[in-house]
Write a protein that holds these residues in place. Structure first.
Motif, PDB file in Angstrom:
ATOM      1  N   ALA A   1       0.829  -1.205   0.000  1.00 17.74           N
ATOM      2  CA  ALA A   1       0.000   0.000   0.000  1.00 17.74           C
ATOM      3  C   ALA A   1       0.864   1.257   0.000  1.00 17.74           C
ATOM      4  O   ALA A   1       0.542   2.249  -0.664  1.00 17.74           O
ATOM      5  N   ILE A   2       1.972   1.209   0.726  1.00 22.34           N
ATOM      6  CA  ILE A   2       2.876   2.356   0.735  1.00 22.34           C
ATOM      7  C   ILE A   2       3.480   2.544  -0.668  1.00 22.34           C
ATOM      8  O   ILE A   2       3.505   3.652  -1.205  1.00 22.34           O
ATOM      9  N   ALA A   3       3.907   1.426  -1.277  1.00 26.26           N
ATOM     10  CA  ALA A   3       4.465   1.512  -2.633  1.00 26.26           C
ATOM     11  C   ALA A   3       3.421   2.043  -3.616  1.00 26.26           C
ATOM     12  O   ALA A   3       3.729   2.836  -4.504  1.00 26.26           O
ATOM     13  N   ARG A   4       2.169   1.626  -3.424  1.00 24.98           N
ATOM     14  CA  ARG A   4       1.101   2.095  -4.315  1.00 24.98           C
ATOM     15  C   ARG A   4       0.946   3.609  -4.239  1.00 24.98           C
ATOM     16  O   ARG A   4       0.774   4.286  -5.247  1.00 24.98           O
ATOM     17  N   SER A   5       1.022   4.142  -3.016  1.00 26.14           N
ATOM     18  CA  SER A   5       0.931   5.596  -2.864  1.00 26.14           C
ATOM     19  C   SER A   5       2.144   6.291  -3.461  1.00 26.14           C
ATOM     20  O   SER A   5       2.027   7.301  -4.140  1.00 26.14           O
ATOM     21  N   LEU A   6       3.329   5.720  -3.210  1.00 23.86           N
ATOM     22  CA  LEU A   6       4.559   6.348  -3.702  1.00 23.86           C
ATOM     23  C   LEU A   6       4.602   6.382  -5.228  1.00 23.86           C
ATOM     24  O   LEU A   6       5.163   7.300  -5.814  1.00 23.86           O
ATOM     25  N   ALA A   7       3.980   5.390  -5.856  1.00 19.04           N
ATOM     26  CA  ALA A   7       4.018   5.313  -7.313  1.00 19.04           C
ATOM     27  C   ALA A   7       3.394   6.545  -7.969  1.00 19.04           C
ATOM     28  O   ALA A   7       3.710   6.876  -9.104  1.00 19.04           O
ATOM     29  N   MET A   8       2.521   7.222  -7.237  1.00 15.57           N
ATOM     30  CA  MET A   8       1.930   8.460  -7.761  1.00 15.57           C
ATOM     31  C   MET A   8       2.874   9.651  -7.588  1.00 15.57           C
ATOM     32  O   MET A   8       2.539  10.763  -7.944  1.00 15.57           O
ATOM     33  N   LYS A   9       4.040   9.407  -7.022  1.00 14.38           N
ATOM     34  CA  LYS A   9       5.017  10.463  -6.726  1.00 14.38           C
ATOM     35  C   LYS A   9       4.386  11.652  -6.003  1.00 14.38           C
ATOM     36  O   LYS A   9       4.383  12.780  -6.508  1.00 14.38           O
ATOM     37  N   PRO A  10       3.829  11.376  -4.837  1.00  9.02           N
ATOM     38  CA  PRO A  10       3.133  12.427  -4.108  1.00  9.02           C
ATOM     39  C   PRO A  10       4.111  13.387  -3.448  1.00  9.02           C
ATOM     40  O   PRO A  10       5.300  13.071  -3.313  1.00  9.02           O
ATOM     41  N   GLU A  11       3.604  14.560  -3.070  1.00  2.00           N
ATOM     42  CA  GLU A  11       4.424  15.508  -2.317  1.00  2.00           C
ATOM     43  C   GLU A  11       4.105  15.421  -0.830  1.00  2.00           C
ATOM     44  O   GLU A  11       4.871  15.833   0.014  1.00  2.00           O
ATOM     45  N   ILE A  12       2.910  14.885  -0.567  1.00  2.00           N
ATOM     46  CA  ILE A  12       2.456  14.752   0.816  1.00  2.00           C
ATOM     47  C   ILE A  12       2.047  13.300   1.038  1.00  2.00           C
ATOM     48  O   ILE A  12       1.445  12.689   0.160  1.00  2.00           O
ATOM     49  N   MET A  13       2.408  12.750   2.197  1.00  2.00           N
ATOM     50  CA  MET A  13       1.929  11.406   2.519  1.00  2.00           C
ATOM     51  C   MET A  13       1.153  11.449   3.830  1.00  2.00           C
ATOM     52  O   MET A  13       1.628  12.014   4.820  1.00  2.00           O
ATOM     53  N   LEU A  14      -0.012  10.829   3.823  1.00  2.00           N
ATOM     54  CA  LEU A  14      -0.813  10.729   5.040  1.00  2.00           C
ATOM     55  C   LEU A  14      -0.829   9.270   5.492  1.00  2.00           C
ATOM     56  O   LEU A  14      -1.070   8.376   4.688  1.00  2.00           O
ATOM     57  N   PHE A  15      -0.553   9.053   6.752  1.00  2.00           N
ATOM     58  CA  PHE A  15      -0.596   7.683   7.291  1.00  2.00           C
ATOM     59  C   PHE A  15      -1.636   7.636   8.398  1.00  2.00           C
ATOM     60  O   PHE A  15      -1.486   8.305   9.423  1.00  2.00           O
ATOM     61  N   ASP A  16      -2.693   6.856   8.185  1.00  2.72           N
ATOM     62  CA  ASP A  16      -3.760   6.773   9.178  1.00  2.72           C
ATOM     63  C   ASP A  16      -3.615   5.471   9.963  1.00  2.72           C
ATOM     64  O   ASP A  16      -4.098   4.433   9.537  1.00  2.72           O
ATOM     65  N   GLU A  17      -2.966   5.526  11.081  1.00  2.00           N
ATOM     66  CA  GLU A  17      -2.692   4.347  11.914  1.00  2.00           C
ATOM     67  C   GLU A  17      -2.222   3.148  11.087  1.00  2.00           C
ATOM     68  O   GLU A  17      -2.865   2.100  11.093  1.00  2.00           O
ATOM     69  N   PRO A  18      -1.100   3.298  10.401  1.00  2.00           N
ATOM     70  CA  PRO A  18      -0.689   2.248   9.450  1.00  2.00           C
ATOM     71  C   PRO A  18      -0.336   0.920  10.092  1.00  2.00           C
ATOM     72  O   PRO A  18      -0.350  -0.102   9.410  1.00  2.00           O
ATOM     73  N   THR A  19      -0.027   0.902  11.383  1.00  2.15           N
ATOM     74  CA  THR A  19       0.372  -0.377  11.982  1.00  2.15           C
ATOM     75  C   THR A  19      -0.637  -0.910  12.992  1.00  2.15           C
ATOM     76  O   THR A  19      -0.419  -1.949  13.601  1.00  2.15           O
ATOM     77  N   SER A  20      -1.769  -0.210  13.140  1.00  2.00           N
ATOM     78  CA  SER A  20      -2.695  -0.588  14.217  1.00  2.00           C
ATOM     79  C   SER A  20      -3.371  -1.926  14.009  1.00  2.00           C
ATOM     80  O   SER A  20      -3.808  -2.553  14.967  1.00  2.00           O
ATOM     81  N   SER A  21      -3.504  -2.373  12.754  1.00  2.00           N
ATOM     82  CA  SER A  21      -4.185  -3.655  12.573  1.00  2.00           C
ATOM     83  C   SER A  21      -3.195  -4.782  12.287  1.00  2.00           C
ATOM     84  O   SER A  21      -3.585  -5.832  11.796  1.00  2.00           O
ATOM     85  N   LEU A  22      -1.920  -4.540  12.618  1.00  2.00           N
ATOM     86  CA  LEU A  22      -0.908  -5.573  12.344  1.00  2.00           C
ATOM     87  C   LEU A  22      -0.539  -6.335  13.613  1.00  2.00           C
ATOM     88  O   LEU A  22      -0.555  -5.786  14.715  1.00  2.00           O
ATOM     89  N   ASP A  23      -0.169  -7.593  13.414  1.00  2.00           N
ATOM     90  CA  ASP A  23       0.382  -8.358  14.531  1.00  2.00           C
ATOM     91  C   ASP A  23       1.711  -7.731  14.945  1.00  2.00           C
ATOM     92  O   ASP A  23       2.439  -7.216  14.100  1.00  2.00           O
ATOM     93  N   PRO A  24       2.024  -7.795  16.240  1.00  2.00           N
ATOM     94  CA  PRO A  24       3.226  -7.114  16.742  1.00  2.00           C
ATOM     95  C   PRO A  24       4.497  -7.419  15.947  1.00  2.00           C
ATOM     96  O   PRO A  24       5.284  -6.515  15.669  1.00  2.00           O
ATOM     97  N   GLU A  25       4.671  -8.671  15.526  1.00  2.00           N
ATOM     98  CA  GLU A  25       5.939  -9.005  14.877  1.00  2.00           C
ATOM     99  C   GLU A  25       6.030  -8.439  13.457  1.00  2.00           C
ATOM    100  O   GLU A  25       7.098  -8.461  12.849  1.00  2.00           O
ATOM    101  N   LEU A  26       4.904  -7.932  12.935  1.00  2.00           N
ATOM    102  CA  LEU A  26       4.925  -7.409  11.564  1.00  2.00           C
ATOM    103  C   LEU A  26       5.068  -5.894  11.519  1.00  2.00           C
ATOM    104  O   LEU A  26       5.298  -5.304  10.479  1.00  2.00           O
ATOM    105  N   ILE A  27       4.919  -5.262  12.691  1.00  2.00           N
ATOM    106  CA  ILE A  27       4.930  -3.803  12.740  1.00  2.00           C
ATOM    107  C   ILE A  27       6.290  -3.242  12.333  1.00  2.00           C
ATOM    108  O   ILE A  27       6.394  -2.282  11.578  1.00  2.00           O
ATOM    109  N   GLY A  28       7.354  -3.893  12.822  1.00  2.00           N
ATOM    110  CA  GLY A  28       8.705  -3.391  12.598  1.00  2.00           C
ATOM    111  C   GLY A  28       9.026  -3.130  11.138  1.00  2.00           C
ATOM    112  O   GLY A  28       9.560  -2.064  10.795  1.00  2.00           O
ATOM    113  N   GLY A  29       8.652  -4.069  10.269  1.00  2.00           N
ATOM    114  CA  GLY A  29       8.962  -3.925   8.846  1.00  2.00           C
ATOM    115  C   GLY A  29       8.331  -2.694   8.233  1.00  2.00           C
ATOM    116  O   GLY A  29       8.949  -1.995   7.414  1.00  2.00           O
TER     117      GLY A  29
END
Lengths: 217, 265
Positions: free
Chosen positions: B162-190
């Motif tokens: 999803a991050i790559a998908r946003s970056l592909a538009m070459k944005p100037e602003i990035m908004l992150f709405d709780e990007p790790t809140s629905s992840l299992d703890p061991e996956l948050i780090g990546g």
């Protein structure tokens, strides 16, 4: 034995024009009905009040609440008083507006079941409503709807036999008149077989695609 | 006069009768990394969703690159109405957004997900989009999953797509709405790793809503504490995390810390 085969071939030969007409009627009605249903569903989804919503609600209620046979008769004889209608055009109109009513409700259910995050993700990329529908929402909906759509197609094929009441010489009516001429009642089996060889592969195809798309839902 | 990348002026948002945002004003400079914290239900997600007009604030203005964005004041109704879709979409192209629930397109492969924006919205040639998309996917460490479907990869991997998908538009602003809140703890780090990389390499203006306080401490230029639809306190992370002035900020940080300690991290 040989005589039986020759006679059967002769029967089918007689039924063939009716079979073609049935196929034409089915494809035409299905194409129009499916598009009509989709348009109504999208418009109803975008604005849930106003005159269009009210009219389309009544359209759906009336067509789903009256017998299709009566609808066909009404269209043929009532419309026939004002405009020149052929049995074929009346049958296409009758079958497609009925199908449109049923399918619009099926579409609406599925369109609304697509998570709103899909719309938001597309919006945040700057996609227009039209592109989002065409590339994101509809493809996902179609995958869910496919078994239903196939059923609607089969339903249209089978109910196309109702067009015999407006004197369209499609498969059923042709078979009937053949029987009354020749007293070969076995012809009804042959008529049924011709419907079946179209309907059965359709439902098989639907099963296949459903399995193939399982993981992409 | 200083110029800002994003200016929010007196933003009010209602959901029915609930007054969610109660007059938020905020200026964000180009390349600034702003982290928004606050208890759930405080309006932080709503605020970030107002910036790209996924929610239309009833009152207030959003100004991006010095131009008013997205809303038109309707005198009769006495509230904002959304601008024409074309105008919204033009600006949205500049603003990437990453959601809590990833929102990848499930019927498209990883590569197709990333290609979708540039291909459909910017109408860039397919070969070029493909090449660039692969570069972005490599960057988020998913160069080997190009032809997988979202349902075949883990949540953390999905979020990186999803991050790559946003970056592909070459944005100037990035908004992150709780990007790790629905992840299992061991996956948050990546995911956090990829976000950190963005901060250091890309020079994007970033607004991040998160509960990951140590991450916030590392990347933020400014931390903003929101509660009850208003900004309670803002400042550099060193100040907010070490010497918060507002009592509710202190309490909130205490609670978060306790949860983190309980989790053993």
């Amino acid at each position: 034995m040989i005589k039986f085969f020759l006679q059967t071939i002769k029967d089918f030969n007689y039924l063939l024009p009716g079979f073609y007409l049935t196929l034409q009627l089915t494809f035409a009605s299905f194409a129009i009905g499916a598009v009509l249903g989709l348009l109504i569903a999208i418009l109803r989804m975008r604005r849930k009040r106003g005159i269009f919503y009210a009219i389309s609600s009544w359209y759906i209620n009336v067509l789903r609440g009256t017998p299709q046979l009566v609808q066909l008769l009404t269209i043929y004889f009532f419309l026939g008083m004002y405009v020149k209608t052929t049995p074929f055009s009346a049958a296409v109109i009758g079958l497609s507006i009925n199908l449109g009513a049923y399918m619009s409700e099926a579409y609406r259910g599925v369109l609304e079941s697509i998570h709103k995050g899909q719309w938001e993700a597309a919006k945040s990329l700057g996609m227009s409503t039209f592109s989002t529908l065409r590339r994101i929402i509809l493809p996902q909906s179609m995958r869910i709807l496919l078994p239903d759509i196939t059923n609607y197609f089969i339903m249209t094929l089978l109910s196309s036999s109702l067009a015999s009441v407006v004197s369209l010489r499609e498969l059923t009516l042709l078979g009937q008149s053949y029987v009354s001429k020749t007293f070969r009642v076995i012809t009804f089996f042959e008529v049924a077989l011709l419907y079946f060889i179209v309907a059965y592969p359709m439902s098989k195809l639907s099963n296949y695609l459903e399995k193939k798309w399982k993981h992409t839902k | 006069m200083e110029t800002y990348k994003i200016e929010l002026k007196n933003i009010h948002k209602y959901f029915g009768k609930t007054h969610v945002l109660k007059g938020i004003s905020l200026n964000i400079k180009e390349c600034e990394v702003v982290v928004i914290i606050g208890p759930s239900g405080s309006g932080k997600s709503t605020l970030i969703r107002c910036i790209n007009l996924l929610e239309i604030p009833e009152q207030g203005e959003i100004i991006i690159d010095g131009k008013k964005f997205g809303t038109i004041w309707d005198k009769k109704k006495n509230k904002n109405i959304p601008d024409k879709e074309e105008n919204l979409n033009k600006v949205r192209q500049k603003i990437g957004m990453v959601f809590q629930g990833f929102n990848l397109f499930p019927h498209k492969t990883v590569l197709q997900n990333v290609m979708e924006g540039p291909l459909v919205v910017k109408k860039v040639k397919k070969e070029i989009v493909k090449e660039e998309s692969i570069i972005f996917l490599n960057k988020v460490g998913l160069g080997d999953k190009l032809n997988s479907y979202p349902s075949e990869i883990s949540g953390g991997q999905q979020q990186r797509v999803a991050i790559a998908r946003s970056l592909a538009m070459k944005p100037e602003i990035m908004l992150f709405d709780e990007p790790t809140s629905s992840l299992d703890p061991e996956l948050i780090g990546g995911v956090l790793e990829v976000m950190k990389q963005l901060v250091t390499e890309h020079g994007l203006t970033m607004i991040i809503v998160t509960h990951e306080m140590s991450f916030a401490n590392d990347v933020a230029d400014r931390v903003i504490m929101i509660d009850g639809g208003v900004i309670l306190e803002e400042g550099p992370p060193s100040k907010i995390f070490n010497n918060p002035e507002n009592e509710r900020t202190q309490k909130f940080l205490c609670q978060v810390k306790r949860v983190e300690n309980d989790g053993g991290s």
